[in-house]
Design a protein around this motif. Structure first.
Motif, short mmCIF file in Angstrom:
data_model
loop_
_atom_site.label_atom_id
_atom_site.label_comp_id
_atom_site.label_asym_id
_atom_site.label_seq_id
_atom_site.Cartn_x
_atom_site.Cartn_y
_atom_site.Cartn_z
N VAL A 154 0.85 -1.19 0.00
CA VAL A 154 0.00 0.00 0.00
C VAL A 154 0.89 1.23 0.00
N PHE A 155 0.58 2.19 -0.87
CA PHE A 155 1.42 3.37 -1.05
C PHE A 155 0.60 4.64 -0.85
N VAL A 156 1.27 5.68 -0.37
CA VAL A 156 0.65 6.99 -0.26
C VAL A 156 0.35 7.49 -1.67
N ARG A 157 -0.87 7.93 -1.90
CA ARG A 157 -1.25 8.41 -3.23
C ARG A 157 -0.48 9.69 -3.55
N SER A 158 -0.01 9.76 -4.79
CA SER A 158 0.70 10.96 -5.24
C SER A 158 -0.23 12.16 -5.25
N ARG A 159 0.31 13.30 -4.94
CA ARG A 159 -0.48 14.52 -4.91
C ARG A 159 -0.69 15.06 -6.32
N PRO A 160 -1.70 15.92 -6.52
CA PRO A 160 -1.98 16.44 -7.86
C PRO A 160 -0.76 17.09 -8.50
N PRO A 161 -0.33 16.60 -9.70
CA PRO A 161 0.87 17.14 -10.33
C PRO A 161 0.60 18.33 -11.23
N VAL A 162 -0.65 18.53 -11.66
CA VAL A 162 -0.93 19.55 -12.66
C VAL A 162 -1.82 20.64 -12.08
N ARG A 163 -1.37 21.88 -12.21
CA ARG A 163 -2.19 23.02 -11.80
C ARG A 163 -2.93 23.53 -13.02
N ARG A 164 -4.23 23.42 -12.99
CA ARG A 164 -5.07 23.85 -14.10
C ARG A 164 -5.42 25.32 -13.89
N LEU A 165 -4.65 26.20 -14.52
CA LEU A 165 -4.79 27.64 -14.31
C LEU A 165 -5.82 28.19 -15.28
N ALA A 166 -7.02 28.45 -14.77
CA ALA A 166 -8.14 28.83 -15.64
C ALA A 166 -7.86 30.12 -16.42
N SER A 167 -7.12 31.04 -15.84
CA SER A 167 -6.90 32.33 -16.48
C SER A 167 -5.90 32.27 -17.63
N ASP A 168 -5.17 31.13 -17.77
CA ASP A 168 -4.12 31.05 -18.78
C ASP A 168 -4.28 29.89 -19.75
N ARG A 169 -5.01 28.85 -19.38
CA ARG A 169 -4.93 27.59 -20.14
C ARG A 169 -5.43 27.73 -21.58
N PHE A 170 -6.32 28.68 -21.86
CA PHE A 170 -6.81 28.83 -23.23
C PHE A 170 -6.26 30.09 -23.90
N ALA A 171 -5.16 30.61 -23.34
CA ALA A 171 -4.56 31.80 -23.93
C ALA A 171 -4.12 31.52 -25.37
N ARG A 172 -4.32 32.51 -26.24
CA ARG A 172 -4.04 32.34 -27.67
C ARG A 172 -2.57 32.00 -27.93
N HIS A 173 -1.67 32.50 -27.08
CA HIS A 173 -0.25 32.26 -27.35
C HIS A 173 0.09 30.78 -27.30
N HIS A 174 -0.66 29.98 -26.51
CA HIS A 174 -0.42 28.54 -26.51
C HIS A 174 -0.76 27.94 -27.88
N ARG A 175 -1.91 28.35 -28.43
CA ARG A 175 -2.30 27.83 -29.74
C ARG A 175 -1.32 28.27 -30.82
N GLU A 176 -0.87 29.52 -30.72
CA GLU A 176 0.08 30.02 -31.72
C GLU A 176 1.41 29.27 -31.65
N GLU A 177 1.71 28.71 -30.46
CA GLU A 177 2.92 27.90 -30.31
C GLU A 177 2.66 26.44 -30.67
N GLY A 178 1.44 26.15 -31.11
CA GLY A 178 1.10 24.79 -31.51
C GLY A 178 0.80 23.87 -30.35
N LYS A 179 0.43 24.42 -29.19
CA LYS A 179 0.19 23.61 -28.00
C LYS A 179 -1.26 23.71 -27.57
N ALA A 180 -1.92 22.58 -27.43
CA ALA A 180 -3.23 22.55 -26.81
C ALA A 180 -3.06 22.77 -25.31
N ALA A 181 -4.17 23.12 -24.63
CA ALA A 181 -4.11 23.47 -23.21
C ALA A 181 -3.50 22.35 -22.36
#
Length: 261
Positions: free
Chosen positions: A78-105
């Motif tokens: 039995v192992f301690v469950r890993s803590r959440p690794p990803v911070r889902r930042l609502a104010s940035d995840r759909f910023a246009r600069h990500h798409r322009e860099e070819g990256k989905a959220a």
């Protein structure tokens, strides 16, 4: 404290012994004495430390697993469950600069967290819109939608399923209707089709997973999910996509930045 660094049982307490053991282990997890990913003492070690029956220890471990604090790996322990690794930042995840860099959220967030993203179980179909989807997309009951279903993984472990619904009148014949939607994902393709995105709305609730969801995300018992429904609007105010997402709650931290005006 014994060799395991755990307190002894309190014989004067009216709290059941298995709950006292669970309390001790929970405190060790909360206090980082047992770190994320670390193996808990074995059943035999706990039996020796507390001088109790095996079923008493198992009941204590089941409490921690039902709380989502631990995960049992067959033949390993039995192992301690890993803590959440990803911070889902609502104010940035759909910023246009990500798409322009070819990256989905999802890719942008995973790279920020230093984990490897991947996508599988991609299925693209065209069908009549359900009443709920038709309402959200302002479609008639006869209108069709392109349906894109997929599963997202971090370091090879499934963390999220998502199904997007895009008006067929917008997406039919485009790369959105293909398995590979291309760099920047669906939203980059929508903007290429002339639907420059303006804003998104999201509805989020927490609940326990359905059986198929638990299987798809390989969830341990007791782990809830976030159920998120997002609608994307273009600058003309038209809804151009609805995304129905189920996320493993132990894989994400939902982060929001809100204006104070």
């Amino acid at each position: 404290m014994g060799e395991l660094g755990l307190p002894d049982l309190d014989p004067t307490s009216d709290r059941p012994v298995f709950k006292q053991i669970a309390d001790h282990l929970r405190a060790a997890i909360d206090g980082k004495e047992l770190a994320p990913g670390e193996k808990l003492p074995s059943e035999s070690q706990l039996i020796g430390h507390y001088d109790v029956a095996r079923m008493t220890v198992r009941h204590a471990l089941q409490i921690l697993q039902s709380e989502g604090l631990t995960v049992a790996e067959h033949g390993k322990g039995v192992f301690v469950r890993s803590r959440p690794p990803v911070r889902r930042l609502a104010s940035d995840r759909f910023a246009r600069h990500h798409r322009e860099e070819g990256k989905a959220a999802f890719i942008a967030e995973a790279e920020e967290a230093g984990v490897k993203p991947s996508v599988d179980s991609i299925n693209v179909t065209e069908s009549k819109a359900s009443p709920e989807i038709a309402s959200r997309l302002n479609l008639s009951s006869d209108d069709s939608v392109i349906i894109r279903a997929r599963r997202y993984l971090l370091n090879g472990h499934p963390v999220e399923t998502a199904t997007s619904y895009i008006p067929a009148s917008v997406a039919r014949g485009s790369q959105i209707a293909q398995t590979d939607s291309g760099p920047g994902g669906i939203y980059a393709r929508l903007e290429e089709l002339g639907h420059r995105l303006d804003h998104f709305t999201e509805e989020i609730r927490a609940r326990m997973p359905l059986r198929d969801e638990a299987r798809a995300l390989k969830l341990a018992p007791g782990v809830p999910v976030f159920h998120l429904i997002r609608t994307a609007y273009d600058q003309a105010g038209r809804p151009v996509e609805v995304c129905d997402t189920v996320m493993s709650s132990d894989a994400y931290v939902l982060s929001y930045e809100l204006p104070a005006r």
